[in-house]
Write an enzyme that holds these catalytic residues in place. Structure first.
Site, PDB file in Angstrom:
ATOM      1  N   TYR A  91      -7.729  -5.510 -44.310  1.00 29.50           N
ATOM      2  CA  TYR A  91      -7.419  -4.531 -44.026  1.00 29.50           C
ATOM      3  C   TYR A  91      -8.545  -3.387 -43.708  1.00 29.50           C
ATOM      4  O   TYR A  91      -9.445  -3.287 -44.425  1.00 29.50           O
ATOM      5  CB  TYR A  91      -6.298  -3.871 -44.768  1.00 29.50           C
ATOM      6  CG  TYR A  91      -5.905  -2.399 -44.182  1.00 29.50           C
ATOM      7  CD1 TYR A  91      -4.836  -2.510 -43.285  1.00 29.50           C
ATOM      8  CD2 TYR A  91      -6.388  -1.197 -44.711  1.00 29.50           C
ATOM      9  CE1 TYR A  91      -4.460  -1.286 -42.442  1.00 29.50           C
ATOM     10  CE2 TYR A  91      -6.039   0.036 -43.957  1.00 29.50           C
ATOM     11  CZ  TYR A  91      -4.929  -0.208 -43.014  1.00 29.50           C
ATOM     12  OH  TYR A  91      -4.624   1.018 -42.566  1.00 29.50           O
ATOM     13  N   TRP A 146     -10.118  -0.152 -40.495  1.00 22.36           N
ATOM     14  CA  TRP A 146     -10.240   0.188 -39.100  1.00 22.36           C
ATOM     15  C   TRP A 146     -11.446  -0.341 -38.445  1.00 22.36           C
ATOM     16  O   TRP A 146     -11.414  -0.329 -37.204  1.00 22.36           O
ATOM     17  CB  TRP A 146     -10.149   1.647 -39.252  1.00 22.36           C
ATOM     18  CG  TRP A 146      -8.800   2.366 -39.324  1.00 22.36           C
ATOM     19  CD1 TRP A 146      -7.879   2.358 -40.127  1.00 22.36           C
ATOM     20  CD2 TRP A 146      -8.321   3.444 -38.396  1.00 22.36           C
ATOM     21  NE1 TRP A 146      -6.781   2.957 -39.978  1.00 22.36           N
ATOM     22  CE2 TRP A 146      -7.222   3.778 -38.828  1.00 22.36           C
ATOM     23  CE3 TRP A 146      -9.000   4.025 -37.108  1.00 22.36           C
ATOM     24  CZ2 TRP A 146      -6.407   4.662 -38.093  1.00 22.36           C
ATOM     25  CZ3 TRP A 146      -8.312   5.046 -36.639  1.00 22.36           C
ATOM     26  CH2 TRP A 146      -7.104   5.511 -36.941  1.00 22.36           C
TER      27      TRP A 146
HETATM   28  P1  PGD Z   1     -12.757   2.809 -43.019  1.00 17.23           P
HETATM   29  O1  PGD Z   1     -13.656   3.687 -43.912  1.00 17.23           O
HETATM   30  O2  PGD Z   1     -12.351   3.111 -41.715  1.00 17.23           O
HETATM   31  O3  PGD Z   1     -11.468   2.774 -44.017  1.00 17.23           O
HETATM   32  O4  PGD Z   1      -9.158   2.691 -44.995  1.00 17.23           O
HETATM   33  P2  PGD Z   1     -10.499   1.558 -43.964  1.00 17.23           P
HETATM   34  O5  PGD Z   1     -10.737   0.543 -44.946  1.00 17.23           O
HETATM   35  O6  PGD Z   1      -9.964   1.498 -42.742  1.00 17.23           O
HETATM   36  O7  PGD Z   1     -13.474   1.371 -43.213  1.00 17.23           O
HETATM   37  C1  PGD Z   1     -13.557   0.427 -42.118  1.00 17.23           C
HETATM   38  C2  PGD Z   1     -14.970  -0.145 -42.385  1.00 17.23           C
HETATM   39  O8  PGD Z   1     -15.457  -1.027 -41.421  1.00 17.23           O
HETATM   40  C3  PGD Z   1     -16.227   0.586 -42.746  1.00 17.23           C
HETATM   41  O9  PGD Z   1     -16.926   0.096 -43.786  1.00 17.23           O
HETATM   42  C4  PGD Z   1     -17.295   0.173 -41.436  1.00 17.23           C
HETATM   43  O10 PGD Z   1     -18.616   0.331 -41.688  1.00 17.23           O
HETATM   44  C5  PGD Z   1     -16.805  -1.156 -41.188  1.00 17.23           C
HETATM   45  N1  PGD Z   1     -16.959  -1.468 -39.655  1.00 17.23           N
HETATM   46  C6  PGD Z   1     -17.084  -0.958 -38.657  1.00 17.23           C
HETATM   47  N2  PGD Z   1     -17.376  -1.631 -37.503  1.00 17.23           N
HETATM   48  C7  PGD Z   1     -17.290  -2.741 -37.916  1.00 17.23           C
HETATM   49  C8  PGD Z   1     -17.331  -4.165 -37.167  1.00 17.23           C
HETATM   50  O11 PGD Z   1     -17.488  -4.239 -36.247  1.00 17.23           O
HETATM   51  N3  PGD Z   1     -17.596  -5.229 -38.116  1.00 17.23           N
HETATM   52  C9  PGD Z   1     -17.304  -5.154 -39.439  1.00 17.23           C
HETATM   53  N4  PGD Z   1     -17.339  -6.331 -39.928  1.00 17.23           N
HETATM   54  N5  PGD Z   1     -17.133  -3.870 -40.081  1.00 17.23           N
HETATM   55  C10 PGD Z   1     -17.240  -2.940 -39.157  1.00 17.23           C
HETATM   56  C11 PGD Z   1      -8.301   3.369 -44.292  1.00 17.23           C
HETATM   57  C12 PGD Z   1      -7.001   3.750 -44.875  1.00 17.23           C
HETATM   58  O12 PGD Z   1      -7.175   4.452 -46.293  1.00 17.23           O
HETATM   59  C13 PGD Z   1      -5.975   4.333 -44.186  1.00 17.23           C
HETATM   60  S1  PGD Z   1      -6.012   3.931 -42.629  1.00 17.23           S
HETATM   61  C14 PGD Z   1      -5.094   5.445 -44.716  1.00 17.23           C
HETATM   62  S2  PGD Z   1      -4.096   6.152 -43.628  1.00 17.23           S
HETATM   63  C15 PGD Z   1      -4.977   5.736 -46.077  1.00 17.23           C
HETATM   64  N6  PGD Z   1      -5.112   7.029 -46.555  1.00 17.23           N
HETATM   65  C16 PGD Z   1      -5.293   7.385 -47.731  1.00 17.23           C
HETATM   66  C17 PGD Z   1      -4.768   8.685 -48.266  1.00 17.23           C
HETATM   67  O13 PGD Z   1      -4.144   9.626 -47.465  1.00 17.23           O
HETATM   68  N7  PGD Z   1      -5.189   9.033 -49.374  1.00 17.23           N
HETATM   69  C18 PGD Z   1      -5.757   8.272 -50.441  1.00 17.23           C
HETATM   70  N8  PGD Z   1      -6.001   8.494 -51.687  1.00 17.23           N
HETATM   71  N9  PGD Z   1      -6.131   7.064 -49.738  1.00 17.23           N
HETATM   72  C19 PGD Z   1      -5.982   6.538 -48.573  1.00 17.23           C
HETATM   73  N10 PGD Z   1      -6.417   5.431 -48.373  1.00 17.23           N
HETATM   74  C20 PGD Z   1      -6.079   4.901 -46.921  1.00 17.23           C
END
Ligand code: PGD
Length: 758
Positions: free
Chosen positions: A103, A105
């Site tokens: 999972y 983004w």
């Molecule tokens: P990101 O920090 O966006 O968080 O959690 P998510 O895991 O999506 O992580 C994306 C990662 O992808 C980053 O490390 C980035 O460097 C990497 N990345 C970017 N581009 C690429 C690529 O091209 N290739 C590869 N291999 N990697 C790449 C999000 C999630 O967290 C979400 S959606 C929600 S809504 C939740 N919200 C909460 C909340 O409200 N409260 C708490 N306590 N926790 C939450 N967690 C959830």
């Protein structure tokens, strides 16, 4: 294009030096300021790396993950080691021993989308245990199809901002409409219309009631109602009670378009349990005066009213109830399907709701079919790893956690998104092998055995397009790939080759050929609609193509117009205020109609004696999740290098705390440091600490270590919303706070780990 907006970039010597927002965007996101310096940031993974213990002792469970050193390897060796390990796991344990939910983004872009890449690769390997739904919408994704027959249409076909601006009289916003979140849209966005639409709505005389413990969940003028967090459903019930008892509910609408109102009314009026859910009852629970609720209910019935529920309200224990009760309340008002009235879910949760949709499918990199049927609800990852063979309930089914040997992650950061990090770390000690693809040394990469350096979207070309944005965008490569970084596509193509299915994976195409191929596959549906799309070469040179959008939308407008011709996808074809299906599951934490459940983490519960402050762990203002936490905008918000925590002046004074102090935030699950901002615009019992500060344990070898940087997920409970959905409950947690005395430990989250040559 990025998830937080469209831009052009300047670069010098392989580094992005500036980005400029798209001139057509009326309100670009400040988060764009995190990009400069991100390609050559010190946190980049410069080449393939393998954890020393894994390299020397082979695969197996270990508590060394997160504290071991890494060894640099060449790409050929990485491909050889990783393909051999995948083959071993599949041959010895079967494909369901691979957890490939992965999972996250990742980055915008239809072809290099990390999830699509990893899922196509694992499908062609023979499949994997997957995850379903999202951290954003875990509860909604399960409950709303039962109630209104869909969850995605609630956003994709939501009532447009223009319609709201022109037709609504009153917006009753549970969770406000937090503008900071509208900066972001999964897959990208070329326009941010929310602020402009709300301004236009106000100019027409429209009024807003924001119900949230945080004043800034709504920018500008509104009536602010600040309840005890987690009590929105009690408030909605009281509003419904006033409508029902004063005869302000629309019985004709309830009869024609809904089923089960009578069963719900038995509960509402207290006939089934002896408790009337009246405003006095709700005052006891929420702290909001009964007269305020009576007055609000009457105002709602007096004009065109939209009941809006943010996604954050379902990211708590019993999160199914708020959207279900929001629909029920809107149904009682009888305005669902009318312009500017009815129900909205997610205004201010992401940019998409309120944007009008495109009537075409998106260009899509095919993922193929997963032959493995095992799956988990996405937020059950620690349970999966810790409880192989155990049964669990989910959406009316009894399922079993498979025995996972290999975890494959590309484009997500569970140390950002998952709850109760100490438990997550114990869970991540269980499998034989963990593989992570990421451009950066995130905490998840540090806990991997095999780290695969990915490019960022600046280092490759792509196409971007989303369901509710008119632009198809050519994402031109800005710089050469950093050091030894590779596109995930190249990594998977090499692995697939080593495993004997290279041609099937690539179909003989380079990345650029794939992008052109996806464009070519997408063109006919647009042309058939009179689109007259340009050739790929012209599109690529122009930089974008503007599509037709559906124009003004009214959620469930067609259903209202003709419910026989356009029934909802529920068993009755109507709005299910009472769901026989859910009732038949027999869950005591989610019965057949919306109702109030007392949460575990709330200010009136017994846990509050030890942990008397309610922490809201919401989405950050200065970055997307944990992405680019090292960027300039995110860093500018830190206090002594720590994530800011907002406290009410009374709560701060009681503890001898002043602004810019560093505090220890703790409960019985964990502790973190944070830097204080004193702010009177919070409910006095509430503190707010956004998610996304990179987890930074004082002692990396100790799963229970203090996080010195301010990641709230060391505190949040790892429990699902209910047996129905098992959605993420990370928004709310009770804590105690004390001033941090003593020497401040350094923040090392962005320093790469020790990396030794082979
Ligand atoms: P990101 O920090 O966006 O968080 O959690 P998510 O895991 O999506 O992580 C994306 C990662 O992808 C980053 O490390 C980035 O460097 C990497 N990345 C970017 N581009 C690429 C690529 O091209 N290739 C590869 N291999 N990697 C790449 C999000 C999630 O967290 C979400 S959606 C929600 S809504 C939740 N919200 C909460 C909340 O409200 N409260 C708490 N306590 N926790 C939450 N967690 C959830």
């Amino acid at each position: 294009m990025s998830h937080w907006g469209m831009f052009t970039a300047e670069s010098v010597a392989g580094e992005v030096t500036a980005v400029h927002p798209y001139e057509g965007d009326s309100n670009p996101s400040p988060m764009l300021g995190n990009f400069a310096g991100s390609v050559r940031s010190r946190s980049r993974v410069a080449g393939p790396a393998v954890r020393r213990g894994w390299l020397e002792n082979g695969p197996g469970p270990t508590e060394k993950r997160g504290s071991d050193e890494f060894v640099s390897v060449e790409w050929d060796e990485l491909t050889e080691l990783l393909s051999r390990e995948l083959r071993r796991v599949v041959d010895t344990h079967g494909n369901n021993a691979i957890f490939g939910g992965s999972y996250g983004w990742a980055s915008a872009g239809r072809f290099h989308h990390a999830q699509s890449q990893v899922h196509r690769f694992l499908n062609q390997l023979g499949g994997y245990t997957k995850s379903v739904h999202s951290y954003s919408l875990g509860a909604t994704g399960v409950i709303m199809p039962r109630v209104v027959g869909t969850h995605s249409q609630l956003f994709e076909r939501s009532t447009s901002w223009d319609v709201i601006a022109q037709h609504s009289d009153l917006l009753v916003c549970f969770g406000g409409v937090p503008i900071k979140n509208t900066g972001v849209n999964a897959g990208g966005t070329s326009e941010h219309p929310t602020r402009g639409a709300i301004d236009a709505f106000r100019r027409r005389g429209g009024k807003i009631v924001s119900i949230s413990p945080l004043r800034d969940d709504l920018d500008g003028e509104c009536d602010w109602i600040a309840p005890i967090p987690g009590t929105d459903v009690a408030i909605m019930l009281a509003l419904a009670y006033v409508l029902a008892s004063e005869g302000l509910h629309d019985i004709a609408f309830l009869n024609r378009y809904c089923v089960g109102y009578e069963r719900f009314e038995e509960y509402l009026l207290g006939r089934s349990d002896g408790i009337a859910k009246d405003p006095h009852w709700a005052q006891e629970i929420s702290g909001i005066p009964a007269e305020t609720l009576v007055d609000l209910a009457r105002r709602m019935a007096a004009g065109r009213t939209l009941v809006s529920v943010t996604w954050s309200l379902q990211r708590i224990k019993h999160g199914e109830q708020a959207p279900w009760m929001g629909v029920t309340l809107a149904a009682m008002l009888g305005q669902i399907g009318l312009p500017g009235g009815g129900f909205g879910h997610g205004y201010g949760s992401m940019n998409e709701p309120g944007m009008t949709s495109i009537p075409y499918p998106l260009p899509t990199f095919p993922q193929g079919r997963n032959p493995v049927t095992d799956f988990i609800p996405v937020a059950a990852v620690s349970d999966l790893l810790l409880s192989p063979g155990e049964d669990f309930d989910y959406d009316g089914r009894r399922l079993t956690y498979p025995d996972i040997r290999l975890v494959y992650w590309a484009g997500g950061n569970p140390f950002h998104h998952h709850q109760e990090i100490p438990r997550l770390r114990r869970a991540l000690a269980r499998p034989d092998t963990i593989v992570v693809h990421d451009p950066y040394w995130t905490p998840m990469a540090r806990h991997a055995d095999i780290v695969v350096p990915s490019t960022t979207s600046f280092e490759r070309s792509d196409l971007s397009c989303t369901r509710n944005d008119a632009l198809l965008v050519a994402m031109h490569q800005v710089t050469e790939p950093f050091a030894g970084a590779r596109d995930d596509y190249e990594t998977f193509a090499a692995l697939a080759d080593a495993l004997g299915f290279g041609d099937t994976f690539t179909e003989g195409r380079s990345s650029q050929q794939w992008i052109e191929h996806l464009y070519g596959q997408w063109q006919p549906s647009v042309d058939a609609d009179g689109g007259n799309t340009p050739s790929f070469e012209d599109f690529w040179a122009d930089g974008h193509y503007r599509m037709r959008t559906r124009g003004d939308e009214v959620l469930f407008g067609d259903f209202r117009e003709n419910p026989e011709k356009y029934p909802l996808g529920t068993p009755s074809g109507k709005i299910e205020i009472f769901s026989e299906t859910i009732e038949s599951f027999g869950y005591d934490d989610c019965v057949g109609h919306p109702r109030w459940y007392e949460p575990d983490e709330w200010l009136k519960g017994s846990r509050a004696e030890a942990f008397p402050l309610h922490l809201i762990a919401n989405q950050p203002k200065t970055r997307l999740h944990s992405q680019l936490d090292h960027g300039a905008v995110s860093q500018a918000s830190k206090i002594h290098g720590r994530e800011p925590i907002r406290m009410h002046p009374d709560a701060a004074a009681e503890r001898g705390i002043v602004g810019a102090d560093v505090v220890r935030v703790f409960n019985d699950r964990g502790a973190c440091l944070a830097g204080v901002v004193v702010d009177a615009d919070l409910h006095p019992g509430v503190v707010q600490l956004a998610t996304g500060a990179w987890y930074d344990p004082l002692d990396p070898a100790d799963p229970d270590s203090l996080c010195v940087h301010g990641n709230p997920n060391v505190l949040t409970p790892d429990v699902g919303t209910s047996l129905l959905s098992h959605g993420c409950t990370g928004q709310h947690v009770l804590v105690q706070i004390e001033k941090f005395e003593g020497e401040l430990p350094p923040v090392r989250a962005f320093d790469p780990p020790v990396l030794n040559p082979r």
